[in-house]
Design a protein around this motif. Structure first.
Motif, PDB file in Angstrom:
ATOM      1  N   ASN A   1      -0.874  -0.623   1.785  1.00 19.11           N
ATOM      2  CA  ASN A   1       0.067  -1.241   0.828  1.00 19.11           C
ATOM      3  C   ASN A   1      -0.435  -2.604   0.426  1.00 19.11           C
ATOM      4  O   ASN A   1      -1.140  -3.257   1.201  1.00 19.11           O
ATOM      5  N   LYS A   2      -0.047  -3.035  -0.757  1.00 21.41           N
ATOM      6  CA  LYS A   2      -0.249  -4.445  -1.130  1.00 21.41           C
ATOM      7  C   LYS A   2       0.655  -5.279  -0.228  1.00 21.41           C
ATOM      8  O   LYS A   2       1.781  -4.864   0.064  1.00 21.41           O
ATOM      9  N   ARG A   3       0.173  -6.436   0.216  1.00 20.37           N
ATOM     10  CA  ARG A   3       1.047  -7.268   1.051  1.00 20.37           C
ATOM     11  C   ARG A   3       2.115  -7.906   0.182  1.00 20.37           C
ATOM     12  O   ARG A   3       1.845  -8.257  -0.977  1.00 20.37           O
ATOM     13  N   PRO A   4       3.306  -8.100   0.752  1.00 20.41           N
ATOM     14  CA  PRO A   4       4.343  -8.771  -0.037  1.00 20.41           C
ATOM     15  C   PRO A   4       3.882 -10.183  -0.431  1.00 20.41           C
ATOM     16  O   PRO A   4       3.106 -10.814   0.308  1.00 20.41           O
ATOM     17  N   GLY A   5       4.310 -10.645  -1.631  1.00 17.63           N
ATOM     18  CA  GLY A   5       3.938 -11.977  -2.117  1.00 17.63           C
ATOM     19  C   GLY A   5       4.152 -13.030  -1.034  1.00 17.63           C
ATOM     20  O   GLY A   5       5.130 -12.967  -0.296  1.00 17.63           O
TER      21      GLY A   5
ATOM     22  N   THR B   1       2.476 -13.436   1.709  1.00 21.09           N
ATOM     23  CA  THR B   1       1.939 -13.105   3.043  1.00 21.09           C
ATOM     24  C   THR B   1       0.453 -12.757   2.986  1.00 21.09           C
ATOM     25  O   THR B   1      -0.116 -12.303   3.961  1.00 21.09           O
ATOM     26  N   GLN B   2      -0.136 -12.957   1.799  1.00 27.25           N
ATOM     27  CA  GLN B   2      -1.579 -12.684   1.715  1.00 27.25           C
ATOM     28  C   GLN B   2      -2.345 -13.640   2.621  1.00 27.25           C
ATOM     29  O   GLN B   2      -1.923 -14.766   2.837  1.00 27.25           O
TER      30      GLN B   2
ATOM     31  N   ASP C   1      -5.179  -9.153   1.040  1.00 23.41           N
ATOM     32  CA  ASP C   1      -4.033  -8.885   0.160  1.00 23.41           C
ATOM     33  C   ASP C   1      -3.472  -7.477   0.382  1.00 23.41           C
ATOM     34  O   ASP C   1      -2.593  -7.040  -0.345  1.00 23.41           O
TER      35      ASP C   1
ATOM     36  N   GLU D   1      -2.380  -4.412   3.591  1.00 19.44           N
ATOM     37  CA  GLU D   1      -2.178  -4.127   5.018  1.00 19.44           C
ATOM     38  C   GLU D   1      -1.931  -2.635   5.155  1.00 19.44           C
ATOM     39  O   GLU D   1      -1.701  -1.932   4.179  1.00 19.44           O
TER      40      GLU D   1
ATOM     41  N   THR E   1       0.344   0.347   7.011  1.00 21.90           N
ATOM     42  CA  THR E   1       1.527   0.679   7.801  1.00 21.90           C
ATOM     43  C   THR E   1       1.174   1.912   8.619  1.00 21.90           C
ATOM     44  O   THR E   1       0.875   2.979   8.064  1.00 21.90           O
TER      45      THR E   1
END
Ligand code: ASP
Length: 468
Positions: free
Chosen positions: A76-80, A82-83, A91, A93, A95
């Motif tokens: 997944n793209k990391r939430p804004g 938390t990059q 950018d 991670e 799951t």
């Protein structure tokens, strides 16, 4: 499912993939566990959420750093916000969906997430396989490959042939002590490990191969020195129908191009490299490997120079003549007559050239004597009797009698150049499995005693050293 390297995970956003590697860090935040997974290509953050099946959570709870695991999960793209800019995969991670443990690990003996200079070096050498997991050392080894790959391609493009030469060879005088290997099949006889491929490369010139090179392992049994290795790597090269300047020009171009391509941050202070005679160097700098850097605080400055016109001979401790560099070197042409007549020995200059970088002698070579008479005269000057010359070098004299091109070459210590380019203080930092200054391999625990049966087969008896 096929394994994906973590550096490739960024291309798989929205997909489930399988990654394998070591647990670099493990952080349990209450119900959520974060794992940084390390493989050869980089590090990926894996999030382990509490809604996973209990058997997977059980595994996740028990995992520890440096365990080897296989994780299947969704990228997944990391939430804004938390990059992580420090990670190439910062950018994204994963799951986790499933986890298998491939190998557990004991607590490792030291931290590997630092550059490691603070760790006791004997410990690092004893557990070198753990030490090499360190990012810095991995980078050094990969850099070494880039460097050697460039050198190989450059030389191949210029018609050089990479040829390997034997490691079990004959004892030769190259200034250091030989490592000897007893022969079982020829009792009481010994091979020597090569101090360099000097004689073989010259014989390849007799053979008409004309341009040879090799990334060669060399062995010298020298007294303990902090930053020497008994076993080291040379870029060894020989060419036919050349004079001093031809070899120097080629090597200079090779060094300049190599630095430009593999170490573009480095700046070479002066091109063409200054050429300084031995006499000038001694008068001006008091040393034959001067550090010519104008700014010694600049870690990216490279000051190469050539030192030429060395005396061929010097007196040893016993007051006898010995060679300064290499008995196979030719004298400068104007001294051939003196050499053959064995007069004015102290004034005879050799065709030896050394290449110096930032105060280190990184290599050296020469034009060789390619006639038996000159070679014989050199050995006579250094006190060898005819029968010793014949038993030690008869093969060279004989070979030179079958049509020998004029030839010359050079060798560089690869590890030293690499350590300078990588700003490492020690060559041990660029060697996968180095030995200590007194030539022990702390990981393999060698040299070590051998079975008495092995010694018997080799017709060898050992004698314990006298207590001092
Ligand atoms: N064999 C020499 C050395 O190892 C180098 C050379 O003259 O080519 O120093």
């Amino acid at each position: 499912m096929k394994r994906t390297l973590v550096a490739e995970a960024g291309k798989k956003v929205g997909e489930s993939i399988k990654v394998c590697g070591w647990i670099k860090t493990y952080r349990s935040h209450g119900k959520i566990i974060f794992v940084d997974l390390r493989d050869i290509s980089g590090v990926l953050q894996v999030v382990i959420l509490p809604e996973l099946p209990s058997e997977v959570l059980e595994i996740a709870k028990n995992m520890r750093t440096e365990w080897v695991v296989e994780i299947v999960g969704k990228i997944n793209k990391r939430p804004g916000g938390t990059q992580n800019q420090n990670l190439t995969t910062g950018d994204i991670e994963m799951t986790a969906e499933n986890i298998s443990v491939l190998s557990e690990a004991k607590t490792i003996p030291f931290d590997i997430n630092t550059d490691g200079y603070e760790v006791n070096e004997e410990m690092r050498l004893k557990y070198r396989y753990v030490d090499l997991r360190r990012e810095r050392l991995k980078r050094n080894l990969i850099f070494k490959q880039e460097f050697l790959h460039f050198v190989r391609t450059f030389l191949k493009d210029r018609g050089f042939i990479e040829i390997d030469t034997p490691s079990l060879t004959k004892s030769t005088p190259e200034g250091a002590r030989d490592f000897l290997v007893p022969s079982r099949l020829q009792p009481e006889k010994f091979y020597a490990l090569p101090q360099s491929p000097q004689q073989y490369k010259q014989l390849l010139m007799v053979a008409g191969l004309e341009k040879y090179f090799q990334i060669a392992k060399c062995f010298r049994d020298e007294d303990p020195r902090a930053d020497r290795q008994a076993e080291f790597t040379q870029m060894d090269l020989e060419m036919s129908f050349v004079q001093e300047k031809d070899v120097r020009d080629l090597i200079e171009e090779l060094l300049i191009e190599t630095v430009r391509v593999v170490a573009p941050d480095k700046k070479i202070q002066e091109i063409p490299f200054p050429v300084i005679t031995y006499q000038e160097a001694m008068e001006k700098y008091g040393i034959d490997r001067p550090d010519l850097r104008k700014d010694k605080s600049d870690k990216d400055l490279l000051a190469f120079c050539w030192i030429v016109d060395f005396p061929f001979f010097e007196k040893d401790k016993e007051g006898e003549w010995t060679f300064t560099h290499n008995p196979f070197s030719a004298p400068k042409p104007e001294f051939i007559d003196d050499l053959l007549k064995k007069k004015n020995i102290e004034k005879i200059l050799t065709t030896q050239y050394d290449i110096v970088l930032n105060g280190w002698e990184i290599g050296g070579g020469s034009i060789r004597s390619h006639t038996p008479e000159i070679l014989e005269a050199v050995f006579e000057i250094i006190g060898y009797k005819k029968d010793r010359i014949k038993s030690s070098f008869g093969h060279m004299m004989e070979a030179f009698g079958y049509g020998t091109p004029p030839h010359g070459g050079i060798a560089w210590g690869v590890d030293r150049i690499l350590s300078i380019l990588l700003n490492e203080n020690s060559i041990r930092e660029v060697i996968a499995f180095p030995k200590t200054g007194d030539s022990r391999d702390l990981m393999m625990d060698t040299p070590s005693a051998v079975d008495s049966k092995q010694l018997e087969e080799l017709h060898i008896k050992t004698v314990a050293p006298k207590k001092k």
